[in-house]
Design a protein around this motif. Structure first.
Motif, PDB file in Angstrom:
ATOM      1  N   GLY A 122       0.821  -1.208   0.000  1.00  0.00           N
ATOM      2  CA  GLY A 122       0.000   0.000   0.000  1.00  0.00           C
ATOM      3  C   GLY A 122       0.849   1.248   0.000  1.00  0.00           C
ATOM      4  N   THR A 123       0.180   2.365  -0.133  1.00  0.00           N
ATOM      5  CA  THR A 123       0.849   3.656  -0.126  1.00  0.00           C
ATOM      6  C   THR A 123       0.144   4.583   0.849  1.00  0.00           C
ATOM      7  N   GLN A 124       0.890   5.509   1.415  1.00  0.00           N
ATOM      8  CA  GLN A 124       0.276   6.486   2.304  1.00  0.00           C
ATOM      9  C   GLN A 124      -0.392   7.580   1.471  1.00  0.00           C
ATOM     10  N   PRO A 125      -1.444   8.200   1.996  1.00  0.00           N
ATOM     11  CA  PRO A 125      -2.087   9.300   1.254  1.00  0.00           C
ATOM     12  C   PRO A 125      -1.096  10.413   0.950  1.00  0.00           C
ATOM     13  N   ASP A 126      -1.240  11.009  -0.198  1.00  0.00           N
ATOM     14  CA  ASP A 126      -0.351  12.064  -0.662  1.00  0.00           C
ATOM     15  C   ASP A 126      -0.705  13.381   0.029  1.00  0.00           C
ATOM     16  N   GLU A 127       0.221  13.907   0.829  1.00  0.00           N
ATOM     17  CA  GLU A 127      -0.048  15.150   1.554  1.00  0.00           C
ATOM     18  C   GLU A 127      -0.245  16.331   0.621  1.00  0.00           C
ATOM     19  N   GLY A 129      -1.949  16.187  -2.112  1.00  0.00           N
ATOM     20  CA  GLY A 129      -3.216  16.018  -2.808  1.00  0.00           C
ATOM     21  C   GLY A 129      -4.398  16.429  -1.949  1.00  0.00           C
ATOM     22  N   ASP A 130      -5.591  16.011  -2.367  1.00  0.00           N
ATOM     23  CA  ASP A 130      -6.816  16.290  -1.619  1.00  0.00           C
ATOM     24  C   ASP A 130      -6.864  15.367  -0.407  1.00  0.00           C
ATOM     25  N   LEU A 131      -6.824  15.942   0.781  1.00  0.00           N
ATOM     26  CA  LEU A 131      -6.722  15.152   2.006  1.00  0.00           C
ATOM     27  C   LEU A 131      -8.044  14.994   2.753  1.00  0.00           C
ATOM     28  N   GLU A 132      -9.102  15.617   2.281  1.00  0.00           N
ATOM     29  CA  GLU A 132     -10.344  15.557   3.050  1.00  0.00           C
ATOM     30  C   GLU A 132     -10.881  14.139   3.155  1.00  0.00           C
ATOM     31  N   ALA A 133     -10.871  13.395   2.069  1.00  0.00           N
ATOM     32  CA  ALA A 133     -11.352  12.011   2.121  1.00  0.00           C
ATOM     33  C   ALA A 133     -10.476  11.142   3.027  1.00  0.00           C
ATOM     34  N   PRO A 134      -9.128  11.211   2.913  1.00  0.00           N
ATOM     35  CA  PRO A 134      -8.306  10.437   3.850  1.00  0.00           C
ATOM     36  C   PRO A 134      -8.533  10.822   5.309  1.00  0.00           C
ATOM     37  N   ALA A 223       1.207   9.165   7.439  1.00  0.00           N
ATOM     38  CA  ALA A 223       2.322   8.258   7.175  1.00  0.00           C
ATOM     39  C   ALA A 223       2.085   6.885   7.776  1.00  0.00           C
ATOM     40  N   ASN A 224       1.184   6.800   8.738  1.00  0.00           N
ATOM     41  CA  ASN A 224       0.892   5.519   9.385  1.00  0.00           C
ATOM     42  C   ASN A 224      -0.406   4.908   8.897  1.00  0.00           C
ATOM     43  N   LEU A 225      -0.922   5.418   7.787  1.00  0.00           N
ATOM     44  CA  LEU A 225      -2.031   4.790   7.068  1.00  0.00           C
ATOM     45  C   LEU A 225      -1.510   4.263   5.744  1.00  0.00           C
ATOM     46  N   LEU A 226      -1.788   3.010   5.442  1.00  0.00           N
ATOM     47  CA  LEU A 226      -1.401   2.439   4.165  1.00  0.00           C
ATOM     48  C   LEU A 226      -2.646   1.988   3.427  1.00  0.00           C
ATOM     49  N   PRO A 229      -4.639  -2.792  -1.818  1.00  0.00           N
ATOM     50  CA  PRO A 229      -5.696  -3.557  -2.487  1.00  0.00           C
ATOM     51  C   PRO A 229      -6.672  -4.214  -1.526  1.00  0.00           C
ATOM     52  N   HIS A 230      -6.275  -4.366  -0.282  1.00  0.00           N
ATOM     53  CA  HIS A 230      -7.144  -5.015   0.697  1.00  0.00           C
ATOM     54  C   HIS A 230      -7.667  -4.027   1.742  1.00  0.00           C
ATOM     55  N   GLY A 231      -7.731  -2.755   1.370  1.00  0.00           N
ATOM     56  CA  GLY A 231      -8.273  -1.752   2.272  1.00  0.00           C
ATOM     57  C   GLY A 231      -7.185  -0.926   2.922  1.00  0.00           C
ATOM     58  N   THR A 232      -7.577  -0.143   3.924  1.00  0.00           N
ATOM     59  CA  THR A 232      -6.665   0.759   4.613  1.00  0.00           C
ATOM     60  C   THR A 232      -6.212   0.134   5.930  1.00  0.00           C
ATOM     61  N   ARG A 233      -4.927   0.126   6.135  1.00  0.00           N
ATOM     62  CA  ARG A 233      -4.374  -0.447   7.364  1.00  0.00           C
ATOM     63  C   ARG A 233      -3.712   0.635   8.201  1.00  0.00           C
TER      64      ARG A 233
END
Length: 336
Positions: A122-127, A129-134, A223-226, A229-233
């Motif tokens: 997985g990848t961490q959300p892009d700071e 980018g649009d962060l409201e959804a994350p 940075a601690n959210l990944l 393909p199997h969701g957010t960890r």
């Protein structure tokens, strides 16, 4: 990174040797090797081998957690996953049947605790980018961890860090005194002294009842959210411990408290949080207080970890910007 007088570069050379030699403690391909990917409280390594094998090795900072505290962290991670509250990475048992391994290396006075974790795709959300959804998802995840912490039957002799006014501002702090951080000028110190006083007063009034205070992740940054393909960890529970639930939002915006998007991110986080549990008006009114509490904890962290690259990069302006944020917060308080 650690309570040692050894220069960081020298310390990392010893830790790299320890990492490579310690891989044999677990059942993994014989050609596996470890590469440093992060150094903060701990040294974290990506372990890879031919055939696609991957894992994450964490070598713990000296004198930060006891063995029992690490056991308690791993117990909560496992319990959260078992309860399907959040998806967390597994940890691997060593050849001796123990999850926590202990290793020594010439050049380091004391042994180090080590844990091998499942590698999470997985990848961490892009700071950028649009962060409201994350952040909305982050709020929902935070609420689920808090709901779980309220009902979970903890193991006996449960031991974790405490994140409250005294462990951030008091004599026995987790990360040191913010006054010792780089570039805390007399003017900055005067502003932040007033901020500390107001934070103390407001949180004493806010209280630490069971519906507001409990076991928290305490480092719920993007940075601690990944996302994979199997969701957010949710990863890296190394700082988990007792604190106010709303402190988890403040950790979510760590190092970006001056970003103009923060008010919108706070609203998004609250929206996600309230999908699981409601916040009272008085709780929402104190979210910015926790932001200042966390920001000043981070200022202390920079001072006590100044040999590491990330604190060095932030040190020139962090104290000044913290004072600017603090003054703006005080002005808002005076206006209400």
């Amino acid at each position: 990174m650690a309570h040692t007088d050894m220069p960081l570069a020298e310390l990392l050379k010893h830790l790299e040797k320890l990492a490579q030699r310690s891989l044999a403690l677990w059942d993994m391909p014989p050609n596996a090797s470890a590469e440093l990917i992060n150094v903060s409280e701990n040294a974290t390594y990506l372990v890879e081998a031919e055939g696609g094998y991957k894992a994450i090795l964490r070598i713990h900072r000296e004198q930060y957690h006891s063995r029992r505290a690490i056991e308690c962290e791993l117990a909560w991670i496992a319990a959260l996953k078992e309860a399907r509250a959040v998806v967390t990475p597994d940890s691997y048992t060593g050849k001796d049947g123990e999850v926590i391994q202990e290793g020594r290396i010439e050049g380091l006075e004391n042994p180090r605790y080590m844990v091998l974790f499942e590698f999470v795709e997985g990848t961490q959300p892009d700071e950028a980018g649009d962060l409201e959804a994350p952040f909305e998802e982050l709020g929902e995840i935070a609420a689920r961890t808090h709901e779980h912490s309220k009902v979970w039957q903890r193991p006996p002799n449960f031991e974790r860090l405490i994140w409250n006014v005294e462990t951030i501002f008091g004599r026995q702090t987790n990360w040191g005194d913010w006054r010792d951080a780089p570039n805390v000028t007399p003017e900055v110190g005067r502003v932040l002294g007033r901020v500390e006083g107001h934070v103390r007063t407001r949180l004493e009034s806010f209280g630490a009842s069971e519906d507001r205070y409990g076991l928290i992740h305490a480092d719920m940054r993007l940075a601690n959210l990944l996302v994979g393909p199997h969701g957010t960890r949710l990863i890296d529970f190394d700082d988990c411990g007792y604190g106010w639930f709303l402190y988890d939002f403040a950790t979510g915006i760590s190092f970006m408290e001056d970003d103009p998007r923060v008010p919108a991110l706070k609203d998004a986080w609250v929206r996600g949080y309230e999908k699981v549990r409601q916040l009272t008006a008085s709780e929402k009114a104190e979210i910015d207080t926790f932001v200042m509490l966390r920001r000043m904890a981070l200022l202390a962290w920079i001072g006590s970890h100044i040999e590491a690259p990330e604190p060095q990069a932030m040190a020139p302006d962090f104290a000044r910007v913290t004072a600017e944020l603090g003054q703006a917060w005080l002005d808002r308080i005076d206006a209400t």
